[in-house]
Design a protein around this motif. Structure first.
Motif, mmCIF file in Angstrom:
data_model
loop_
_atom_site.group_PDB
_atom_site.id
_atom_site.type_symbol
_atom_site.label_atom_id
_atom_site.label_comp_id
_atom_site.label_asym_id
_atom_site.label_seq_id
_atom_site.Cartn_x
_atom_site.Cartn_y
_atom_site.Cartn_z
ATOM 1 N N CYS A 42 38.122 43.720 40.668
ATOM 2 C CA CYS A 42 39.266 43.667 39.892
ATOM 3 C C CYS A 42 39.139 44.956 38.856
ATOM 4 C CB CYS A 42 39.372 42.373 39.139
ATOM 5 S SG CYS A 42 39.481 40.960 39.980
ATOM 6 N N TRP B 84 41.429 45.221 35.914
ATOM 7 C CA TRP B 84 41.448 43.974 34.971
ATOM 8 C C TRP B 84 41.607 44.559 33.422
ATOM 9 C CZ3 TRP B 84 42.372 38.968 34.392
ATOM 10 C CH2 TRP B 84 41.830 38.256 33.137
ATOM 11 N N HIS C 160 37.212 37.195 36.335
ATOM 12 C CA HIS C 160 38.529 38.112 36.560
ATOM 13 C C HIS C 160 39.315 37.978 37.667
ATOM 14 C CE1 HIS C 160 36.223 41.383 33.683
ATOM 15 N NE2 HIS C 160 36.526 40.065 32.910
ATOM 16 N N GLN C 161 38.874 37.772 38.870
ATOM 17 C CA GLN C 161 39.526 37.418 40.000
ATOM 18 C C GLN C 161 40.158 36.212 39.589
ATOM 19 O OE1 GLN C 161 36.809 36.689 43.306
ATOM 20 N NE2 GLN C 161 35.946 38.691 43.274
ATOM 21 N N GLY D 129 41.567 35.210 36.677
ATOM 22 C CA GLY D 129 42.227 35.342 35.801
ATOM 23 C C GLY D 129 41.674 34.915 34.398
ATOM 24 N N ASP E 45 34.832 40.472 28.185
ATOM 25 C CA ASP E 45 36.047 40.864 27.532
ATOM 26 C C ASP E 45 36.064 40.804 25.960
ATOM 27 O OD1 ASP E 45 38.189 40.917 29.913
ATOM 28 O OD2 ASP E 45 36.655 39.059 30.333
ATOM 29 N N ARG F 33 42.447 48.021 27.213
ATOM 30 C CA ARG F 33 41.580 46.590 27.411
ATOM 31 C C ARG F 33 41.845 45.698 26.314
ATOM 32 N NH1 ARG F 33 35.346 47.161 28.853
ATOM 33 N NH2 ARG F 33 35.621 45.092 28.637
#
Length: 673
Positions: free
Chosen positions: A144, A147, A228-229, A231, A295, A330
């Motif tokens: 991802c 992302w 991340h895949q 969500g 994140d 980001r």
């Protein structure tokens, strides 16, 4: 301390290329240690790959430099390499590329120490460090790469201990279940290298090295990538207020890391007045965000960081460092744990703070406990410096007086964020009798958005710091717990669920370690002495029954069961579906519209959402129904009731006992738009 590193089997030859004579051992110039060292990926600490394929090793060892001592880096296959002493206590050596090589630093007294910025420690905290592959983060097969995260108001957090899930790979296997339940983010308890294989993570001593007992650095990247895949964001808990008690060698060569004039509960305070120390931790925060694509970060117990100037500057520095390249656009989220309730920090670039006030008030209401810091929530709210006499009443004064103290604290939490905004803390004042006027805690917080506060009913601290690690499923009645969960998951504050809550797990979450014998005994005995001061464990037999943190059985007993066949998993799924469907898109810019205390343990909290719709949460944790004093006269819809029939009763003007009802009112002004 290890004496004979890197013994190779007979006949074995190292794959590391030989070192050219006197390869780059000239003393570095002052500019080599500037804050913009582009030739080494802009990191001053830890092994860095140079553009020409060589590896630079650096160690900040001001004690060794001041005493004129020599420092060598010993690399498997290369032998000892002398390090040049540069300005301000830095030592440096540059060698040919040696990915995967084990190394450590040898001091003048013959002792060996790992790199304090080691990127991986395959043999635990006392073993050699390992040189990472060149461009390890970009070489990883991210699935991802585009992302960019999620905005903070969409966060629905799940706190997870990676070790109890079976390491990085085991934690990754839990993610599809959590995503299906409705969580949008996981928060990992600390994964910096700690001694042994069992630990909460707050005893880490090598902050850049992912815990090797959980897997490899690439397995940690795979965990983040899997989230991340699905969500989901991934936040990491980081510890910048202390180092653990086992495996920290900094005092041998960099005593300037610590202050002699200031103590914390873990020992001498880290000296954030020094630019090298500030740089070390700023680089660490950036490292996790950049090299593992986390994140966000949750900063542990920042009230124990003495120089908050660094804390105020950190958000801007991190976001500037990540503003270009893969980091552009980001969402990077920074969350605090801060017992000081410092609202100014939340205005300095941090997204949120763990709201202990919310937990403590709700815990007192649910369990009736009033020992320790719960004392501050079972007593009437104190007077703030501003002169406001009682912070519980957001409705009429008579109703405010009817509310029990914990309910009035909760009312302020829901309406203004913090319960303590400068009021005197009886618990802290008793612990610090020398403070003449008593210890006051907190700053005004009503100007902050509700999403600046993380609301939880349990977390690792509040569960695991109990002597027996009991969960709320064991301490509170079913109906009041359902009501409290509804309040937590549907109020605009960002909810955090501790692993196991979502299945109603009754396995305890205990304090566990894997320390060497002498330290293990000290920790076990100290913990039992600490709890012996409480009424429940003054009896020697009861104190002896407190689980031994170092016993492997204590760790195994803490594994929650993730069975989905009980009532709690469907309940969490239902509530999270309501939050995602009805609230997430409306939370940006929402504001409190007031809180009314309806009875001894009942209130109604209201928020104006971004589209003008009003969200109301009607909570009654008492044993008697209470009349509703402010029903919504506009178009109203019930989103949820924690017990059957509660919404209908509310429409008739009565809020039943032990329930929570969520409604939205489409106000006339919103309809006109």
């Amino acid at each position: 301390m290890n004496a004979d590193p890197f013994l190779l089997a007979p006949g074995t030859r190292s794959a590391v290329p030989p070192l050219a004579p006197f390869d780059c051992f000239a003393a570095p110039s002052a500019s080599a240690f500037s804050s913009h060292d582009d030739s080494a990926q802009d990191y001053l600490f830890g092994p860095a790959w140079l553009p020409d394929g060589r590896v630079r090793f650096r160690l900040w060892a001001p004690d060794a430099a001041e005493q004129g001592q020599a420092v060598r880096v010993e690399i498997a296959g290369l032998g000892p390499v002398p390090m040049a002493c540069g300005p301000n206590g830095w030592f440096e050596a540059v060698v040919p590329g040696c990915a995967g090589a084990r190394y450590w630093f040898r001091l003048d007294d013959g002792s060996t120490v790992p790199d304090p910025a080691s990127r991986w420690q395959a043999d635990d905290v006392h073993g050699p460090s390992i040189v990472p592959a060149r461009d390890a983060a970009t070489a990883f097969a991210w699935t991802c790469p585009e992302w960019r995260g999620r905005p903070w108001h969409e966060a629905i957090l799940y706190e997870m201990h990676v070790g109890l899930c079976g390491g990085y790979a085991g934690a990754a296997r839990e993610l599809p279940r959590l995503a299906a339940l409705g969580f949008t983010a996981v928060e990992l308890m600390p994964v910096a290298e700690f001694p042994g294989t069992r630990n909460w993570g707050y005893d880490g001593v090598l902050p850049f090295a992912p815990e090797s007992g959980y897997g490899t650095p690439d397995e940690l990247r795979a965990l983040v990538d899997r989230a991340h895949q699905l969500g989901m964001m991934v936040l990491l808990d980081v510890v910048y207020n202390h180092f653990g008690p086992e495996g920290n060698y900094l005092h041998r060569y960099a005593s300037a890391f610590f202050r002699a004039d200031c103590q914390t509960p873990w020992g001498p305070a880290i000296d954030f007045r020094r630019p090298q120390v500030r740089r070390f931790f700023t680089e660490n925060a950036r490292y996790w965000l950049e090299q593992f694509r986390f994140d966000g970060l949750r900063l542990d117990a920042v009230h124990a960081i003495e120089d908050e100037g660094w804390l105020a500057a950190l958000p801007g520095e991190l976001r500037a460092a990540l503003a270009n390249g893969d980091g552009a656009h980001r969402h990077v989220h920074l969350v605090l744990e801060n017992d000081n309730n410092d609202a100014a920090l939340l205005a300095a670039g941090y997204d949120a703070q763990w709201n202990d006030d919310a937990h403590h008030a709700l815990h007192v209401l649910l369990t009736g406990e009033d020992d320790g810091y719960y004392r501050d929530y079972s007593a009437a709210p104190a007077t703030a410096r501003s002169g406001h006499s009682d912070h519980g009443g957001h409705g009429d004064n008579a109703a405010a007086v009817r509310g029990v103290p914990a309910l009035r604290h909760l009312a302020r939490v829901l309406g203004e964020g913090f319960a303590y905004q400068g009021e005197r803390s009886a618990f802290r004042s008793a612990a610090q009798p020398a403070v003449a006027d008593g210890v006051r805690r907190g700053q005004p917080s009503a100007h902050l958005p509700p999403t600046a506060f993380v609301c939880f009913l349990q977390n690792h601290d509040q569960t695991g710091n109990r002597a027996l690690g009991e969960r709320l499923a064991q301490l509170a009645g079913r109906d009041v717990l359902r009501a409290a969960i509804a309040l937590q998951l549907l109020c605009p504050q960002v909810p955090l669920v501790f692993m196991g809550e979502e299945t109603g797990s009754t396995q305890p979450f205990l304090y566990f370690t894997s320390h060497p014998p002498e330290l293990a005994r000290a920790v076990r005995d100290g913990r039992r002495r600490e709890f012996a001061a409480t009424a429940a464990f003054r009896d020697d037999a009861r104190a002896a029954a407190i689980p031994d943190p170092n016993d492997p059985a204590t760790f195994e007993a803490s594994r929650p069961r993730f069975d989905d066949d009980g009532e709690w998993t469907p309940y969490y799924r239902e509530l999270l579906a309501v939050r995602r469907r009805e609230l997430l898109h409306r939370l940006a810019g929402c504001q409190s519209a007031g809180v009314d205390v309806l009875g001894p343990a009942a209130l109604c909290a209201r928020w104006r959402l971004m589209d003008g719709v009003e969200l109301s949460l009607w909570l009654n944790l008492g044993n008697e129904a209470v009349p509703c004093t402010r029903p919504c006269h506009d178009r109203s819809t019930a989103l949820h009731e924690s017990c059957a029939g509660a919404a209908a009763a509310l429409s008739a003007g009565l809020l039943p006992q032990r329930c929570c009802v969520a409604t939205v009112c489409e106000l006339a002004a919103a309809r006109a738009r």
